[in-house]
Design an enzyme around this catalytic site. Structure first.
Site, short mmCIF file in Angstrom:
data_model
loop_
_atom_site.label_atom_id
_atom_site.label_comp_id
_atom_site.label_asym_id
_atom_site.label_seq_id
_atom_site.Cartn_x
_atom_site.Cartn_y
_atom_site.Cartn_z
N ARG A 1 0.85 -1.19 0.00
CA ARG A 1 0.00 0.00 0.00
C ARG A 1 0.89 1.24 0.00
O ARG A 1 1.98 1.24 0.56
CB ARG A 1 -0.88 0.03 1.24
N HIS B 1 -10.93 -2.45 11.84
CA HIS B 1 -9.77 -3.23 11.37
C HIS B 1 -9.49 -4.31 12.42
O HIS B 1 -8.55 -4.21 13.19
CB HIS B 1 -8.58 -2.28 11.21
N SER C 1 0.05 -3.43 12.44
CA SER C 1 0.71 -4.47 11.64
C SER C 1 1.90 -5.05 12.40
O SER C 1 2.45 -4.42 13.31
CB SER C 1 1.16 -3.90 10.30
N TYR D 1 -1.41 -3.55 -6.84
CA TYR D 1 -1.08 -4.38 -5.68
C TYR D 1 -2.07 -4.27 -4.53
O TYR D 1 -2.44 -3.16 -4.12
CB TYR D 1 0.31 -4.00 -5.16
N LYS E 1 -9.35 -2.55 1.97
CA LYS E 1 -9.12 -1.37 2.81
C LYS E 1 -9.93 -0.16 2.33
O LYS E 1 -10.42 0.63 3.14
CB LYS E 1 -7.64 -1.03 2.84
N ARG F 1 2.63 -12.04 -0.29
CA ARG F 1 1.27 -12.38 0.19
C ARG F 1 0.77 -13.69 -0.36
O ARG F 1 1.19 -14.14 -1.42
CB ARG F 1 0.29 -11.27 -0.27
N ASP G 1 -9.16 -9.91 9.46
CA ASP G 1 -8.70 -8.55 9.18
C ASP G 1 -9.75 -7.46 9.44
O ASP G 1 -9.41 -6.40 9.94
CB ASP G 1 -8.23 -8.46 7.73
N CYS H 1 1.90 -7.55 14.52
CA CYS H 1 1.61 -7.98 15.89
C CYS H 1 0.97 -9.38 15.91
O CYS H 1 0.48 -9.83 16.94
CB CYS H 1 0.68 -7.00 16.59
O1 SAT Z 1 -2.32 -4.55 0.90
S1 SAT Z 1 -3.40 -4.60 1.91
O2 SAT Z 1 -3.86 -3.24 2.18
O3 SAT Z 1 -4.50 -5.40 1.47
C1 SAT Z 1 -2.81 -5.27 3.35
C2 SAT Z 1 -2.10 -4.30 4.20
O4 SAT Z 1 -1.19 -3.62 3.72
O5 SAT Z 1 -2.46 -4.19 5.38
MN MN Z 2 -5.14 -5.32 7.80
#
Ligand code: SAT
Ligand code: MN
Length: 613
Positions: free
Chosen positions: A71, A242, A264, A213, A222, A390, A289, A266
């Protein structure tokens, strides 16, 4: 089916308007069938963008470009009419200006490509909590991933009928193919300065350009399920969070549902799929998520997982950390930016074993000698898999998916967890005194900045606050978001609202060793939380909230060192908390100015008073 079969005039007009702007060669309406998935995947394989994996049935590896691996927060915009409504934690551009810029980029951007129309539903079909969206995209990768991550296809158009509500989501990779040009196996995307992940909260509209991506491109996740949904939730009186959702069953067969928000890194996905070490206890997954929560008629909050798949971080996923995720991703899975072994399997750092064979292909497509271990190399640029590699796997393939994970009514939530990576100060677990105090705990969530998580040495040791773990995903002013949480608490009563807990699996001793084993042993803390929700007398009242009584956390089978640590893990570090209060007062809360709810300042004052007694 073609666009002419669309019976929804508003939807049809929007598609036509986008097509006129983007000028695709073709327009294709996705039906969501397996045949369609197979056809599009074959197109990606033929174009050199996907590699079939010999070792995993119906699974494929994609490699993106180094400029498109995550992201892009500094290219993500909340384009509300007023800047103040985006708040201090979001990037803002005036919507008129942003739309003019993006229209310029969208003009002719789909030359040489197909515009796919993806009707999708966030949440179980027919659930009163679910919402529909339509994504237009010129990326086959996006269609394939959306197919796993959401419920897609003709059935959603049927749900929409002639005038149903939908969130319009326009996406382009921003790489037109002019004059018969081909991708030639190279991941299509635009340069960083031309990437825009834009949200127009007043219109409930998403425009994304230049990235193929993850959350930049799979707009249901998101962009819709958090940024736009948070706006809808505030307007309509519910919550878009979230958060993972897990189902916890005790040895007597009693069930409770728990949600949890963690920044993130954790171990949120690991917690959602945890295999308990405590005999007789069971954890099952509802979501890993995102949670959408709405009040039921009984005054309790009911949660659904709006997604249908996991878009999980691969590196670090092993038999030890998350066996269930490995099984979920063992077939029908899309991998992105992992290593490729000689025998046709994916591989990543900390997968638990070294790669098979002599050579391995890294995430950038380069052949490398196989590493001797699965440990992370000191120099991150030497990783075989990208650290943000991923897997996209159907949730239904997870061995511990709860049988009722798609219940359209949602599941009643008993507890909400917050947590971060805090080597000091924050104890293993403490419970808030009431809802507002719990909102306070959510508002101070953060992780300590380590040398691994920053490039700025001066930041190391400070706390990076990520309230409710939603900073990058809130579609409006975070101060107003805090207020929304306070307001939600007024819609029900303390006995019906979920109990709120702050957990910390990451305390370290003076030698820098973790004091708590984490992973499966976190079930011991979940058990205490379960009993707390039943009002069991297993706690002591402390200045920071309710904490486990001595021996209230089951430590049977833990090593002696951990048993010795329990005292420190469950005591109040008065000096540490005083520093914490100072940091919140001076550095954290002032950011929200007049939008900070007075209830939160009151909680901070109250905590300070209790600590100095
Ligand atoms: O790439 S995503 O936004 O789906 C996952 C993330 O970065 O938390
Ligand atoms: Mn997430």
């Amino acid at each position: 089916m073609t666009i002419n079969d669309i019976k929804h005039p508003k939807l049809k007009a929007w598609i036509e308007e986008c097509a006129k702007m983007c000028e695709p060669d073709d327009i294709y309406l996705c039906d969501g069938s397996k045949a369609e998935y197979d056809r599009l995947m074959k197109k990606c394989v033929d174009a050199g963008l996907a590699t079939p994996l010999a070792k995993k049935p119906n699974s494929f590896l994609f490699r993106s470009l180094p400029s498109d691996v995550a992201r892009v927060e500094n290219r993500t915009f909340i384009s509300s009419v007023k800047e103040e409504d985006a708040g201090p934690t979001n990037h803002w551009i005036d919507p008129k200006e942003l739309k003019a810029t993006m229209r310029g980029l969208y003009k002719g951007c789909m030359h040489g490509r197909t515009m796919y129309i993806i009707p999708f539903c966030m949440g179980p079909l027919g659930s009163p909590i679910s919402k529909n969206g339509i994504e237009l995209t010129d990326s086959e990768y996006v269609v394939l991933n959306m197919d796993i991550m959401t419920r897609t296809g003709t059935k959603v158009l049927d749900l929409l009928g002639t005038d149903g509500e939908f969130v319009p989501c326009l996406h382009s990779v921003g790489k037109p193919l002019n004059n018969g040009e081909k991708d030639n196996g190279i991941w299509p995307c635009a340069d960083l300065e031309h990437k825009y992940i834009s949200h127009f909260p007043e219109e409930h509209l998403i425009w994304s350009y230049g990235s193929g991506y993850g959350g930049n491109a799979l707009l249901g996740k998101k962009c819709f399920a958090l940024r736009i949904a948070s706006v809808l939730a505030r307007e309509e009186g519910w919550m878009a969070e979230h958060m993972l959702i897990l189902k916890l069953t005790n040895p007597e067969g009693k069930v409770k549902y728990v949600t949890g928000a963690f920044p993130s890194a954790c171990g949120k996905t690991n917690l959602a799929m945890l295999i308990p070490t405590l005999p007789g206890w069971k954890v099952e997954t509802v979501g890993d998520d995102i949670a959408w929560m709405k009040f039921g008629k009984d005054g309790r909050l009911y949660a659904i997982n709006p997604e249908a798949g996991f878009f999980g971080v691969a590196p670090g996923t092993s038999e030890h950390s998350n066996k269930n995720a490995l099984v979920a991703a063992s077939k029908n899975t899309i991998f992105t930016n992992c290593g490729l072994t000689e025998d046709g399997d994916v591989w990543w750092e900390e997968i638990g074993y070294k790669p098979q064979g002599k050579e391995i292909v890294d995430w950038q497509g380069k052949k490398r000698p196989c590493p001797e271990t699965d440990k992370n190399p000191k120099d991150k640029s030497q990783c075989i898999a990208h650290p943000n590699a991923r897997f996209t796997a159907p949730a239904s393939q997870c061995p511990c998916i709860a049988p009722n994970w798609e219940d359209p009514e949602g599941v009643p939530i008993s507890a909400i967890l917050f947590g971060g990576r805090r080597p000091s100060t924050i104890p293993l677990v403490h419970q808030s005194r009431n809802w507002n105090h719990g909102v306070f705990l959510g508002s101070i969530v953060g992780s300590e900045i380590t040398a691994a998580s920053t490039i700025n040495a001066a930041e190391v040791g400070k706390i990076r606050r990520d309230p409710f773990a939603i900073i990058p995903f809130c579609g409006y002013n975070m101060g107003d978001y805090f207020q929304h949480w306070i307001n939600i608490g007024k819609k029900s009563t303390e006995d019906k609202l979920p109990k709120i807990f702050y957990v910390n699996w990451f305390r370290k001793d003076s030698d820098g060793n973790f004091m708590w084993p984490g992973y499966s042993d976190n079930s011991r803390v979940l058990a205490w939380i379960f009993d707390r929700c039943d009002g069991k007398d297993n706690y002591v009242d402390t200045p920071i909230g309710f904490m486990p009584k001595e021996n209230a956390i089951n430590t049977d089978g833990l090593d002696d060192k951990t048993k010795k640590n329990m005292k420190e893990l469950s005591s109040v570090d008065v000096e540490g908390w005083k520093k914490e209060i100072k940091d919140i007062r001076e550095n954290h809360y002032p950011k929200f100015g007049k939008h900070l709810p007075k209830e939160l300042s009151a909680c901070l004052d109250d905590l300070e008073k209790r600590l100095s007694k």
